[in-house]
Motif scaffolding. Structure first.
Motif, PDB file in Angstrom:
ATOM      1  N   CYS A   1      24.160 -32.810 -27.768  1.00 35.06           N
ATOM      2  CA  CYS A   1      22.991 -31.944 -27.571  1.00 35.06           C
ATOM      3  C   CYS A   1      22.172 -31.777 -28.850  1.00 35.06           C
ATOM      4  O   CYS A   1      21.133 -31.130 -28.843  1.00 35.06           O
ATOM      5  CB  CYS A   1      23.416 -30.582 -27.045  1.00 35.06           C
ATOM      6  SG  CYS A   1      24.143 -29.529 -28.304  1.00 35.06           S
TER       7      CYS A   1
ATOM      8  N   ASN B   1      23.578 -30.638 -31.795  1.00 28.86           N
ATOM      9  CA  ASN B   1      24.210 -29.649 -32.672  1.00 28.86           C
ATOM     10  C   ASN B   1      25.118 -30.366 -33.675  1.00 28.86           C
ATOM     11  O   ASN B   1      26.181 -30.846 -33.309  1.00 28.86           O
ATOM     12  CB  ASN B   1      25.008 -28.661 -31.809  1.00 28.86           C
ATOM     13  CG  ASN B   1      25.504 -27.464 -32.610  1.00 28.86           C
ATOM     14  OD1 ASN B   1      24.982 -27.152 -33.673  1.00 28.86           O
ATOM     15  ND2 ASN B   1      26.519 -26.790 -32.079  1.00 28.86           N
TER      16      ASN B   1
ATOM     17  N   CYS C   1      27.634 -32.730 -31.683  1.00 25.70           N
ATOM     18  CA  CYS C   1      27.545 -32.771 -30.222  1.00 25.70           C
ATOM     19  C   CYS C   1      26.313 -33.567 -29.777  1.00 25.70           C
ATOM     20  O   CYS C   1      25.309 -33.618 -30.484  1.00 25.70           O
ATOM     21  CB  CYS C   1      27.474 -31.339 -29.690  1.00 25.70           C
ATOM     22  SG  CYS C   1      27.369 -31.233 -27.900  1.00 25.70           S
TER      23      CYS C   1
ATOM     24  N   CYS D   1      31.162 -26.662 -28.189  1.00 23.94           N
ATOM     25  CA  CYS D   1      29.891 -26.658 -28.907  1.00 23.94           C
ATOM     26  C   CYS D   1      29.285 -25.252 -28.846  1.00 23.94           C
ATOM     27  O   CYS D   1      29.145 -24.676 -27.768  1.00 23.94           O
ATOM     28  CB  CYS D   1      28.934 -27.664 -28.272  1.00 23.94           C
ATOM     29  SG  CYS D   1      27.288 -27.612 -28.985  1.00 23.94           S
TER      30      CYS D   1
ATOM     31  N   CYS E   1      25.661 -25.711 -26.735  1.00 26.01           N
ATOM     32  CA  CYS E   1      25.556 -26.001 -25.301  1.00 26.01           C
ATOM     33  C   CYS E   1      26.848 -25.688 -24.527  1.00 26.01           C
ATOM     34  O   CYS E   1      26.915 -25.911 -23.320  1.00 26.01           O
ATOM     35  CB  CYS E   1      25.157 -27.447 -25.073  1.00 26.01           C
ATOM     36  SG  CYS E   1      26.473 -28.626 -25.459  1.00 26.01           S
TER      37      CYS E   1
END
Ligand SMILES: [Zn+2]
Length: 362
Positions: free
Chosen positions: A338, A340, A336, A318, A321
């Motif tokens: 996170c 993204n 992802c 990613c 992160c």
């Protein structure tokens, strides 16, 4: 850096064309004779060793230099052939002492019944203008070759150009792949993305499919020559596309004051192409390699440095992160936990730039 300018000659008269062809035939003989002497262990050669060859001494000396270089490569290659064999269409090469370019007139020596200089006008193209500008600004000319291709005569001139490296701190990571031919992410040295560019591979895929179908049709009737023509055509088309893509990438790099371009070394490209059959994989690694070469030399001309990084995990991790998770990538999308969610190839190009930044700060 050294550049080669290929200039097209205005169509020479039949008489001059015959002189060219006669000299080319002598070049073939001369090169073959040099190769034979090298094989026999004679390395201290000069034009005087080839009295029976009807060429200007300068051309004979250049042939000796050329064949010596070929011979080294031949020995290195471990070929099982007896010696180098020169094809019928050899270029006539001159070192920079033996030709002149005066405006659009080139003057070079040939052998007729004696050594004689001839003058030839070249087509006044944009390319020629550029070469003229380099000459006017004091750049040094190098070797040049006269050659014949598809019914036309060309004079290829090399010239040494001094390029000043820029000191810009912005970076451009370029991901080269199948679905998107090239995706670029431009970042500041702090890692903030300021621009990006996509080059869709769709059109190339379509063209490739078209040529593959043509080849298959012909394959059944075994028309070898026709298949070769199709391959050449496809290759020219791809080369043209690679020129366009690399030009646009460098234009963006100049616009965004990029100091360093970062790409992956080619191993990764072979891996991403695993799903393809062998013939397709070869075409891909060839076009990808060519695209990198074009980017590299256009970057150098623009004073931009080019660096390569290890491609490991650039498509799986990613870019936000840093987490590595293969399943985050599904076709065109990288997604992802996170938060993204971006185009998978843009994610890769960001990772390429990030990886370089990490290496720099480590
Ligand atoms: Zn993430």
């Amino acid at each position: 850096m050294q550049l080669t300018y290929i200039l097209e000659l205005l169509k020479p008269t039949k008489r001059k064309e015959n002189i060219f062809l006669n000299n080319i035939a002598e070049v073939v003989k001369n090169r073959q004779a040099v190769a034979a002497k090298l094989k026999a262990g004679e390395t201290n050669l000069s034009s005087a060793d080839f009295k029976e060859i009807n060429l200007p001494a300068a051309v004979k000396n250049q042939n000796i230099r050329e064949v010596k270089a070929f011979h080294k490569l031949f020995l290195k290659s471990g070929s099982d052939k007896d010696n180098i064999e020169f094809k019928a269409n050899q270029p006539i090469c001159y070192n920079n002492q033996n030709y002149t370019i005066d405006h659009h007139i080139i003057s070079i020596p040939f052998y007729t019944t004696k050594c004689q200089r001839f003058a030839f006008p070249v087509k006044q193209t944009e390319r020629f203008e550029k070469l003229q500008q380099h000459i006017d600004s004091g750049c040094k000319l190098g070797k040049a070759c006269l050659f014949y291709k598809r019914g036309k005569w060309y004079f290829a001139v090399t010239i040494k150009i001094a390029v000043k490296k820029n000191t810009n701190s912005n970076l451009m990571g370029i991901d080269i792949g199948l679905r998107q031919f090239a995706v670029a992410s431009v970042k500041t040295h702090r890692g903030k993305e300021i621009n990006c560019q996509f080059h869709n591979g769709k059109q190339a895929g379509f063209i490739r499919k078209k040529y593959r179908m043509l080849r298959r049709k012909l394959g059944q009737s075994k028309k070898v020559k026709a298949i070769k023509n199709i391959n050449d055509k496809e290759q020219r088309w791809m080369t043209d596309l690679n020129h366009k893509i690399s030009r646009q990438l460098i234009n963006l790099a100049v616009q965004e004051q990029v100091g360093t371009i970062i790409m992956e070394n080619l191993e990764n490209i072979r891996n991403t192409a695993k799903s393809l059959n062998r013939a397709d994989r070869n075409i891909h690694s060839w076009t990808f390699y060519q695209l990198q070469q074009f980017i590299e030399y256009k970057a150098e001309l623009a004073g931009i440095k080019v660096e390569y990084i290890n491609p490991k995990y650039t498509s799986q991790s990613c870019s936000k992160c840093n987490k590595v998770k293969k399943s985050n990538r599904k076709a065109n999308l990288y997604s992802c936990e996170c938060g993204n969610h971006i185009h998978a190839d843009l994610n890769a190009s960001r990772n390429i730039a990030n990886k370089y930044l990490e290496q720099q700060s480590a």
